[in-house]
Design an enzyme around this catalytic site. Structure first.
Site, PDB file in Angstrom:
ATOM      1  N   CYS A  67      -8.447 -21.831   3.728  1.00 29.17           N
ATOM      2  CA  CYS A  67      -8.863 -22.178   2.365  1.00 29.17           C
ATOM      3  C   CYS A  67      -9.166 -20.656   1.656  1.00 29.17           C
ATOM      4  O   CYS A  67      -9.205 -20.727   0.369  1.00 29.17           O
ATOM      5  CB  CYS A  67     -10.059 -22.906   2.233  1.00 29.17           C
ATOM      6  SG  CYS A  67     -11.549 -22.071   3.072  1.00 29.17           S
ATOM      7  N   GLN A  84     -11.912 -19.486   1.007  1.00 33.40           N
ATOM      8  CA  GLN A  84     -12.906 -19.519   0.101  1.00 33.40           C
ATOM      9  C   GLN A  84     -14.215 -18.613   0.575  1.00 33.40           C
ATOM     10  O   GLN A  84     -14.865 -18.158  -0.459  1.00 33.40           O
ATOM     11  CB  GLN A  84     -13.566 -20.990   0.071  1.00 33.40           C
ATOM     12  CG  GLN A  84     -12.386 -21.776  -0.676  1.00 33.40           C
ATOM     13  CD  GLN A  84     -12.892 -23.451  -0.651  1.00 33.40           C
ATOM     14  OE1 GLN A  84     -13.981 -23.765  -0.304  1.00 33.40           O
ATOM     15  NE2 GLN A  84     -12.088 -24.329  -0.871  1.00 33.40           N
ATOM     16  N   CYS A  92      -9.208 -22.477  11.551  1.00 34.75           N
ATOM     17  CA  CYS A  92      -9.143 -22.076  10.177  1.00 34.75           C
ATOM     18  C   CYS A  92      -8.058 -23.068   9.374  1.00 34.75           C
ATOM     19  O   CYS A  92      -7.068 -23.291   9.691  1.00 34.75           O
ATOM     20  CB  CYS A  92      -8.348 -20.687  10.223  1.00 34.75           C
ATOM     21  SG  CYS A  92      -7.956 -20.129   8.782  1.00 34.75           S
ATOM     22  N   ALA A 144     -21.694 -31.321   5.569  1.00 32.97           N
ATOM     23  CA  ALA A 144     -23.096 -30.984   5.789  1.00 32.97           C
ATOM     24  C   ALA A 144     -23.765 -31.653   6.996  1.00 32.97           C
ATOM     25  O   ALA A 144     -24.254 -30.895   7.823  1.00 32.97           O
ATOM     26  CB  ALA A 144     -24.001 -31.111   4.469  1.00 32.97           C
ATOM     27  N   TYR A 164       0.722  -1.145  -0.149  1.00 25.66           N
ATOM     28  CA  TYR A 164      -0.089  -0.034  -0.008  1.00 25.66           C
ATOM     29  C   TYR A 164       0.783   1.122   0.218  1.00 25.66           C
ATOM     30  O   TYR A 164       2.017   1.105  -0.094  1.00 25.66           O
ATOM     31  CB  TYR A 164      -0.895   0.033   1.096  1.00 25.66           C
ATOM     32  CG  TYR A 164      -2.186  -1.088   1.032  1.00 25.66           C
ATOM     33  CD1 TYR A 164      -2.956  -1.048   0.113  1.00 25.66           C
ATOM     34  CD2 TYR A 164      -2.069  -2.252   2.031  1.00 25.66           C
ATOM     35  CE1 TYR A 164      -3.999  -1.932   0.076  1.00 25.66           C
ATOM     36  CE2 TYR A 164      -2.947  -2.916   2.099  1.00 25.66           C
ATOM     37  CZ  TYR A 164      -3.760  -3.179   0.898  1.00 25.66           C
ATOM     38  OH  TYR A 164      -4.951  -4.187   0.874  1.00 25.66           O
ATOM     39  N   GLY A 174     -23.868 -31.910  -0.911  1.00 23.62           N
ATOM     40  CA  GLY A 174     -23.719 -32.479  -2.292  1.00 23.62           C
ATOM     41  C   GLY A 174     -24.913 -33.241  -2.767  1.00 23.62           C
ATOM     42  O   GLY A 174     -25.318 -33.430  -4.041  1.00 23.62           O
ATOM     43  N   ALA A 224       2.665 -10.085  -5.000  1.00 22.99           N
ATOM     44  CA  ALA A 224       3.698 -10.941  -4.848  1.00 22.99           C
ATOM     45  C   ALA A 224       3.313 -12.315  -5.449  1.00 22.99           C
ATOM     46  O   ALA A 224       2.194 -12.678  -5.146  1.00 22.99           O
ATOM     47  CB  ALA A 224       4.358 -11.096  -3.482  1.00 22.99           C
ATOM     48  N   GLU A 229     -21.007 -28.325  -7.849  1.00 20.99           N
ATOM     49  CA  GLU A 229     -19.681 -28.076  -7.232  1.00 20.99           C
ATOM     50  C   GLU A 229     -19.659 -28.623  -5.955  1.00 20.99           C
ATOM     51  O   GLU A 229     -20.499 -28.787  -5.435  1.00 20.99           O
ATOM     52  CB  GLU A 229     -19.503 -26.651  -7.366  1.00 20.99           C
ATOM     53  CG  GLU A 229     -19.460 -25.758  -8.598  1.00 20.99           C
ATOM     54  CD  GLU A 229     -19.735 -24.400  -8.313  1.00 20.99           C
ATOM     55  OE1 GLU A 229     -19.440 -23.904  -7.074  1.00 20.99           O
ATOM     56  OE2 GLU A 229     -19.651 -23.415  -9.166  1.00 20.99           O
ATOM     57  N   LEU A 230     -18.599 -29.378  -5.875  1.00 23.50           N
ATOM     58  CA  LEU A 230     -18.255 -29.799  -4.356  1.00 23.50           C
ATOM     59  C   LEU A 230     -18.011 -28.635  -3.699  1.00 23.50           C
ATOM     60  O   LEU A 230     -16.763 -28.366  -3.669  1.00 23.50           O
ATOM     61  CB  LEU A 230     -17.061 -31.001  -4.461  1.00 23.50           C
ATOM     62  CG  LEU A 230     -17.401 -32.484  -4.996  1.00 23.50           C
ATOM     63  CD1 LEU A 230     -16.155 -33.211  -4.955  1.00 23.50           C
ATOM     64  CD2 LEU A 230     -18.324 -32.933  -3.973  1.00 23.50           C
TER      65      LEU A 230
END
Length: 748
Positions: free
Chosen positions: A384, A386, A381, A434, A213, A725, A301, A731-732
């Site tokens: 991932c 995601q 944690c 799930a 930054y 699923g 990077a 999508e998995l």
């Protein structure tokens, strides 16, 4: 200067550029993986350093845990400050000693994107009082610090500014070079924002001087080509951060924390060398900084720094190099997600504090659980990205794959059953993400829960993902859910296949005539494409058999399907020498930072500019690997924005042949016959063809149970639900699976 109307239009352009540049959602085994990690019980005194107080300046911090700055997107939502207040209050109540907010700009030019958070006047200051009051009400001895961030050339805005007019590779806009007056005004803006933060009730500010930054751009000769007193020699280039610290300290007085996020390892060409890092750190201490936090890598990077494939604690060594050079507390950061890792770093003398951002998204009670000697109950944690960073880059609210309540504290709540509410008998079939989420939450609320799985271990697809080297963290999610399911009294039936009502009723809890609710979380089965010769060929193998270790792949391999599962399978083959034998658990502590540094070209001696060395030789996996797809798009295009590039680079460096626009003609004794985009037919002489070409939902049980409701309503379950699923196999997606399971169980 831009006219007001033109300025507004320019900001809209910037916002659109931000949105279009951000795309993707990671897929693959990483999204629907399993594990069975085990954390040994410890005493409450197991982490004496981590839980000990620390004096910084004139402030006493109650422990050594710092929640690192992380943008959630709540800052820009209507009612976002109320939500942020609840978000930070939950972490304060969970024992975090010091928290740092997401970056708040000191002026419009410093926005990360148009209309992002800034603090420039009293009107903008008032909502911040909601955050500081909530934190101090939740835990009077917890500290909340506001990060002041000027994005510089990283701003997705046409009014971006920088030391020099040099475009960033990750922004579509060329920045305007700050005039000398602009530099002075920016320094004054930092100070004014710090004063407003103090008035809002914050305990301190963190000055963002790393990650590429604005401040970092002044420090680096690669981005600072100025010829005035703020450019040229290193002493001039660091004048900007030092003048900012001087101005901020003058504005806030001596009893207000100033943390400086110092880029200790730039990981870009032309970055700082170690003596320069030390020189700036010493001067920062002299100017009144209370704590130096470690910054690792600019955003541009090309070395991963926080993804799952980065070993735990991979960058604590650089913080340790600065110990003894300054006398103020130093904070280690990046991929530190469990208490024993944090304690080890402190005990080694590499740092005085530990920064964690995503781990405290995953579990707001992380600190209290560690202090109680119960690390096995921590929702860990898995790195991932995601649901956190990938969401931010898609202009979605950040949350957490393993904890969908994160940043939704006011909207998604797990409430115990009311005293007069019926306690249901709930059956859950399938123990993937799930099913485990649904079972844990339903039991936590007070329902009677039975969990069934035909396999001999909990975890479903996570048991595959954990076997991919670099994804060992997935064992932690299985360990967490296994621990919590047993803690809340879930009846676990492994090796038990449920084919219909009779199978369910054979396992009814005492006193129950039938299950009130059945949650079908039976997952997916791999889809086998219709390619001549494929189903009959001894060369063919399903990815589940390969990654599980049941099938030994040959030395020449073709992988059909270059989505997330195809990439995971290729990584498995590339790092085959690191695969654990069947029956053994992967160890998240096993990957070595030095090996990672060598592979990616990180200079652990820090004698080269930016801490960069030529990347090491790729692993010698002894295979020829083809990663194929029918689509014409770039292989792995759907992988996560913040992690996909690293996966593609890793496989490319390892010599994997990635081939899009392929048509599959046949599998023969000679190998896999394909045609390339030009129509030329060729035979890939391979001895193994691994099928990674999609999935099919295993949802038949829902139909069977609902048919039984018509025929035998008194014996069949009252309600049948489909999640994970089994609900959608396009999508998995463990993120969607855990969210579905959690929300369904929360409203039963």
């Amino acid at each position: 200067m831009l006219r007001a109307g033109a300025w507004t239009q320019a900001c809209r352009v910037g916002a659109q550029a931000w949105a279009s540049a951000a795309s993707g959602g990671a897929r693959g085994l990483a999204r629907a993986s399993t594990g069975g990690g085990k954390v040994a019980g410890v005493s409450k005194d197991e982490y004496p350093l981590l839980m000990s107080p620390l004096k910084a300046g004139n402030t006493v911090l109650k422990n050594r845990v710092l929640m690192g700055s992380m943008h959630t997107g709540l800052e820009e939502e209507d009612g976002g400050f109320e939500k942020l207040a609840a978000y930070f209050a939950a972490r304060a109540a969970g024992g975090v000693g010091t928290m740092v907010t997401g970056g708040v700009s000191c002026n419009r030019a410093g926005w990360v994107k148009p209309f992002a958070a800034k603090l420039t006047n009293a009107r903008e200051m008032e909502p911040h009082k909601l955050i500081t009051s909530a934190v101090h009400d939740a835990a009077a001895d917890s500290k909340i610090v506001m990060q002041i961030l000027h994005a510089g050339r990283y701003s997705y805005s046409p009014i971006a500014v920088a030391p020099s007019r040099i475009k960033s590779p990750i922004s579509p806009f060329s920045p305007w070079a700050l005039t000398k007056r602009g530099v002075r005004n920016t320094i004054a803006d930092f100070a004014a924002t710090a004063a407003l933060a103090k008035e809002a009730g914050y305990d301190g500010v963190e000055i963002m001087g790393s990650e590429g930054y604005l401040i970092n751009e002044f420090i680096s000769a690669a981005t600072n080509k100025r010829s005035d007193e703020y450019g040229g020699e290193y002493a001039n280039r660091i004048r900007f951060p030092l003048d900012i610290v001087d101005a901020v300290r003058q504005a806030v007085g001596s009893d207000f924390l100033i943390i400086f996020r110092l880029s200790m390892l730039d990981l870009v060409s032309g970055g700082s060398v170690w003596p320069e890092v030390v020189e700036l750190a010493v001067k920062l201490e002299e100017r009144g900084v209370d704590i130096i936090n470690t910054g690792i890598g600019w955003h541009e990077a090309r070395i991963p720094t926080i993804a799952t494939l980065v070993p735990r604690g991979s960058f604590s060594w650089v913080t340790g190099k600065l110990k003894g050079e300054v006398g103020i507390p130093l904070v280690a950061t990046n991929r530190i997600n469990m208490p024993h890792v944090a304690e080890r770093i402190l005990a080694a003398g590499e740092a005085d504090m530990i920064s964690m951002a995503r781990p405290l998204l995953a579990d707001p009670d992380w600190v209290n659980k560690a202090a109680a000697g119960e690390p096995e109950t921590i929702n860990t944690c898995i790195g991932c990205n995601q649901a956190c960073l990938d969401h931010v880059f898609s202009q979605e609210r950040a949350t957490c794959l393993v904890n969908p309540l994160a940043a939704y504290e006011t909207e998604r709540k797990i409430k115990p059953l009311a005293a007069d509410a019926p306690r249901k008998h709930v059956a859950i079939v399938g123990s993937g993400p799930a099913g485990l989420a649904a079972a844990t939450v339903a039991a936590q609320r007070g329902h009677d829960v039975s969990l069934f799985d035909g396999a001999d271990a909990l975890g479903g697809q996570f048991n595959l993902a954990k076997r991919v080297p670099g994804k060992e963290e997935f064992v932690e999610t299985i360990r967490y859910y296994s621990t919590m399911a047993r803690k809340h009294g879930v009846r676990i039936h492994l090796g038990t296949r449920i084919g219909g009502v009779d199978d369910l009723n054979a396992h009814l809890p005492e006193g129950a005539s039938r299950f009130d609710d059945v949650i079908v979380a039976t997952g997916i089965k791999p889809r086998v494409p219709d390619i001549p010769g494929l189903k009959e060929s001894p060369k063919a193998a399903i990815y589940t058999d390969v990654v599980s270790g049941r099938v030994e792949p040959g030395t020449r391999v073709a992988i059909i399907g270059a989505g997330g599962i195809g990439f995971d399978t290729a990584e498995y083959l590339v790092h085959y020498d690191h695969v654990v034998p069947q029956g053994q658990e992967p160890d998240p502590d096993a990957p070595k930072p030095a090996e990672f540094a060598s592979q990616w070209g990180v200079d652990m001696e820090h004698t080269h500019r930016g801490g960069l060395l030529p990347a090491g030789s790729p692993p010698d996996h002894g295979r020829t690997i083809y990663l194929l797809q029918r689509k014409s798009s770039k292989p792995g295009a759907g992988l996560g924005k913040t992690t996909g590039w690293a996966k593609r680079k890793m496989l490319a460096d390892a010599g994997v042949h990635m081939m899009p626009s392929v048509q599959y003609k046949a599998v023969t004794d000679d190998g896999l016959v394909i045609t390339d985009p030009s129509g030329k037919e060729t035979t890939l002489e391979v001895d193994t063809v691994i099928i990674c070409s999609g999935q099919i939902s295993e949802s038949w049980l829902k139909d069977t149970l609902e048919a039984a409701q018509v025929k035998t309503p008194d014996a069949a379950p009252a309600a049948v639900h489909l999640i994970g699923g089994a609900f959608k196999a396009a999508e998995l997606d463990a993120k969607a699976a855990i969210l579905q399971g959690t929300l369904l169980a929360a409203k039963l």
